[in-house]
Design an enzyme around this catalytic site. Structure first.
Site, PDB file in Angstrom:
ATOM      1  N   ARG A  68       0.748  -1.078   0.006  1.00  0.00           N
ATOM      2  CA  ARG A  68       0.009  -0.101  -0.030  1.00  0.00           C
ATOM      3  C   ARG A  68       0.865   1.335  -0.034  1.00  0.00           C
ATOM      4  O   ARG A  68       0.466   2.130   0.461  1.00  0.00           O
ATOM      5  CB  ARG A  68      -1.050   0.038   1.164  1.00  0.00           C
ATOM      6  CG  ARG A  68      -1.830  -1.040   1.272  1.00  0.00           C
ATOM      7  CD  ARG A  68      -2.898  -0.923   0.176  1.00  0.00           C
ATOM      8  NE  ARG A  68      -3.692  -2.286   0.350  1.00  0.00           N
ATOM      9  CZ  ARG A  68      -3.540  -3.668  -0.224  1.00  0.00           C
ATOM     10  NH1 ARG A  68      -2.362  -3.578  -0.732  1.00  0.00           N
ATOM     11  NH2 ARG A  68      -4.033  -4.459  -0.136  1.00  0.00           N
ATOM     12  N   SER A 119     -10.400  -0.008   4.016  1.00  0.00           N
ATOM     13  CA  SER A 119      -9.716  -0.386   4.878  1.00  0.00           C
ATOM     14  C   SER A 119      -9.259   1.073   5.666  1.00  0.00           C
ATOM     15  O   SER A 119      -8.513   1.873   5.144  1.00  0.00           O
ATOM     16  CB  SER A 119      -8.692  -1.144   4.931  1.00  0.00           C
ATOM     17  OG  SER A 119      -9.009  -2.661   4.386  1.00  0.00           O
ATOM     18  N   GLU A 209      -4.651   3.567   6.733  1.00  0.00           N
ATOM     19  CA  GLU A 209      -4.562   3.847   5.083  1.00  0.00           C
ATOM     20  C   GLU A 209      -5.379   4.858   4.398  1.00  0.00           C
ATOM     21  O   GLU A 209      -4.747   5.394   3.315  1.00  0.00           O
ATOM     22  CB  GLU A 209      -5.186   2.258   4.977  1.00  0.00           C
ATOM     23  CG  GLU A 209      -4.901   2.055   3.249  1.00  0.00           C
ATOM     24  CD  GLU A 209      -5.421   0.572   2.811  1.00  0.00           C
ATOM     25  OE1 GLU A 209      -5.118  -0.145   3.687  1.00  0.00           O
ATOM     26  OE2 GLU A 209      -5.645   0.502   1.604  1.00  0.00           O
TER      27      GLU A 209
HETATM   28  C1  FAD Z   1     -15.422   0.082  -0.225  1.00  0.00           C
HETATM   29  C2  FAD Z   1     -13.780   0.001  -0.726  1.00  0.00           C
HETATM   30  C3  FAD Z   1     -13.253  -1.051  -0.523  1.00  0.00           C
HETATM   31  C4  FAD Z   1     -11.880  -1.009  -0.994  1.00  0.00           C
HETATM   32  N1  FAD Z   1     -11.203  -1.968  -1.155  1.00  0.00           N
HETATM   33  C5  FAD Z   1      -9.831  -1.906  -1.408  1.00  0.00           C
HETATM   34  C6  FAD Z   1      -9.026  -3.140  -1.576  1.00  0.00           C
HETATM   35  O1  FAD Z   1      -9.447  -4.161  -1.396  1.00  0.00           O
HETATM   36  N2  FAD Z   1      -7.818  -2.969  -1.726  1.00  0.00           N
HETATM   37  C7  FAD Z   1      -6.945  -1.728  -1.879  1.00  0.00           C
HETATM   38  O2  FAD Z   1      -5.801  -1.687  -1.845  1.00  0.00           O
HETATM   39  N3  FAD Z   1      -7.669  -0.875  -1.694  1.00  0.00           N
HETATM   40  C8  FAD Z   1      -9.226  -0.748  -1.281  1.00  0.00           C
HETATM   41  N4  FAD Z   1      -9.814   0.202  -1.426  1.00  0.00           N
HETATM   42  C9  FAD Z   1      -9.223   1.791  -1.209  1.00  0.00           C
HETATM   43  C10 FAD Z   1      -9.131   2.165  -2.869  1.00  0.00           C
HETATM   44  O3  FAD Z   1      -8.001   1.237  -3.473  1.00  0.00           O
HETATM   45  C11 FAD Z   1      -8.620   3.555  -2.834  1.00  0.00           C
HETATM   46  O4  FAD Z   1      -9.413   4.075  -2.412  1.00  0.00           O
HETATM   47  C12 FAD Z   1      -8.392   3.726  -4.416  1.00  0.00           C
HETATM   48  O5  FAD Z   1      -7.611   2.984  -5.072  1.00  0.00           O
HETATM   49  C13 FAD Z   1      -7.922   5.109  -4.523  1.00  0.00           C
HETATM   50  O6  FAD Z   1      -8.208   5.476  -5.862  1.00  0.00           O
HETATM   51  P1  FAD Z   1      -9.277   6.692  -6.285  1.00  0.00           P
HETATM   52  O7  FAD Z   1      -9.330   6.917  -7.440  1.00  0.00           O
HETATM   53  O8  FAD Z   1     -10.465   6.598  -5.409  1.00  0.00           O
HETATM   54  O9  FAD Z   1      -8.373   8.034  -5.507  1.00  0.00           O
HETATM   55  P2  FAD Z   1      -8.972   9.198  -4.438  1.00  0.00           P
HETATM   56  O10 FAD Z   1      -9.593   8.729  -3.258  1.00  0.00           O
HETATM   57  O11 FAD Z   1      -9.500  10.254  -5.266  1.00  0.00           O
HETATM   58  O12 FAD Z   1      -7.585   9.597  -3.932  1.00  0.00           O
HETATM   59  C14 FAD Z   1      -6.548   8.927  -3.123  1.00  0.00           C
HETATM   60  C15 FAD Z   1      -5.182   9.903  -3.181  1.00  0.00           C
HETATM   61  O13 FAD Z   1      -4.597   9.287  -4.377  1.00  0.00           O
HETATM   62  C16 FAD Z   1      -4.145  10.540  -4.930  1.00  0.00           C
HETATM   63  N5  FAD Z   1      -4.382  10.423  -6.331  1.00  0.00           N
HETATM   64  C17 FAD Z   1      -5.480  10.140  -7.131  1.00  0.00           C
HETATM   65  N6  FAD Z   1      -5.295  10.131  -8.392  1.00  0.00           N
HETATM   66  C18 FAD Z   1      -4.014  10.424  -8.544  1.00  0.00           C
HETATM   67  C19 FAD Z   1      -3.237  10.700  -9.703  1.00  0.00           C
HETATM   68  N7  FAD Z   1      -3.614  10.324 -11.072  1.00  0.00           N
HETATM   69  N8  FAD Z   1      -1.907  10.957  -9.479  1.00  0.00           N
HETATM   70  C20 FAD Z   1      -1.399  11.106  -8.357  1.00  0.00           C
HETATM   71  N9  FAD Z   1      -2.244  11.028  -7.239  1.00  0.00           N
HETATM   72  C21 FAD Z   1      -3.459  10.679  -7.114  1.00  0.00           C
HETATM   73  C22 FAD Z   1      -5.105  11.499  -4.454  1.00  0.00           C
HETATM   74  O14 FAD Z   1      -4.475  12.882  -4.331  1.00  0.00           O
HETATM   75  C23 FAD Z   1      -5.339  11.121  -2.890  1.00  0.00           C
HETATM   76  O15 FAD Z   1      -4.326  11.697  -2.196  1.00  0.00           O
HETATM   77  C24 FAD Z   1     -11.263   0.430  -1.131  1.00  0.00           C
HETATM   78  C25 FAD Z   1     -12.003   1.613  -0.987  1.00  0.00           C
HETATM   79  C26 FAD Z   1     -13.282   1.435  -0.645  1.00  0.00           C
HETATM   80  C27 FAD Z   1     -14.131   2.882  -0.435  1.00  0.00           C
END
Ligand code: FAD
Length: 215
Positions: A68, A119, A209
């Site tokens: 992560r 998480s 996380e």
């Molecule tokens: C119900 C649920 C289940 C989940 N299950 C898992 C799981 O099984 N395994 C796991 O690993 N994760 C899990 N997650 C977490 C999930 O992986 C992350 O929330 C997701 O990958 C983040 O991507 P996002 O586009 O939503 O980013 P955001 O939530 O929009 O942003 C997260 C961070 O990433 C940064 N960011 C976003 N896009 C970029 C980019 N293009 N370049 C640089 N920085 C960027 C943002 O600035 C922020 O700091 C879960 C989340 C939820 C809500």
């Protein structure tokens, strides 16, 4: 991405099915589930340096991927603009079946279709005594010296613990679920309680996380 890969007979990402979010967010956090991480598929990534305006492509091996974690978490000045992934040829139906199986497993653990940020804590690295206790109680091996934060929370009585409308998950204590009108403050209170209990019981310091904004 995974649906497109499956439709084109491209295997490798099946166990990532159901993780919400964009590719950029997944790469930044090295998203993963059931033993597969995004880094396992990634060949390279193109990034924009917002300080210099430069766009460059880096090999995945140079992105400091860990559990992560990645280079990008420590360097928010970089924005991920595209990424290249390597899949292996596979049978479309087999890939889809494995993806459905993954989603079913996530549903069974109640980590789908809820109001949750996923998480709350990362799975911490713990000493060999705690690893042995985990294996004895669950008949599962720890991975890389880490045990699930959800198991530690359960051991500390955090299962279903609720503050206001924020509740530690009923199937997965590391998921904080908004049961209706939960507030960020209630989530922080539950988080503080969880950290204190795990520290007092196991001497382990949990780290979030989720990204906290405004605290
Ligand atoms: C119900 C649920 C289940 C989940 N299950 C898992 C799981 O099984 N395994 C796991 O690993 N994760 C899990 N997650 C977490 C999930 O992986 C992350 O929330 C997701 O990958 C983040 O991507 P996002 O586009 O939503 O980013 P955001 O939530 O929009 O942003 C997260 C961070 O990433 C940064 N960011 C976003 N896009 C970029 C980019 N293009 N370049 C640089 N920085 C960027 C943002 O600035 C922020 O700091 C879960 C989340 C939820 C809500």
């Amino acid at each position: 991405l995974l649906t497109y890969a499956a439709e084109n007979g491209l295997s490798g990402g099946e166990r990532l099915a159901g993780i919400p979010g964009s590719i950029g967010g997944a790469v930044r956090g090295n998203a993963g589930a059931f033993g597969t991480e995004i880094k396992d598929l990634m060949k390279n990534v193109s990034v924009l340096n917002t300080e210099t305006g430069e766009v460059k492509t880096c090999d995945a091996v140079k992105c400091d991927f860990m559990y992560r974690d990645s280079f990008f978490k420590k360097h928010p000045e970089y924005i991920i603009v595209s990424a290249t992934f390597t899949f292996t040829p596979g049978e479309k139906k087999t890939i889809q079946k494995e993806m459905y199986h993954t989603i079913a497993q996530r549903n069974a653990k109640q980590i789908q279709g809820i109001k949750s940020a996923g998480s709350w804590f990362v799975n911490p690295a713990v000493n060999s005594t705690i690893q042995a206790q985990f294996t004895k109680e669950t008949q599962k091996e720890s991975h890389g010296g880490r045990v699930p934060a959800g198991w530690l929370l359960q051991e500390c009585g955090m299962f279903k613990k609720r503050i206001g409308d924020i509740q530690a998950g009923t199937q997965h204590a590391n998921y904080f679920i908004n049961m209706g009108n939960g507030t960020a403050e209630q989530a922080m209170q539950l988080s503080t309680l969880a950290k204190t209990r795990v520290r007092d019981t196991f001497g382990v310091q949990l780290k979030e996380e989720v990204v906290l904004a405004g605290f």
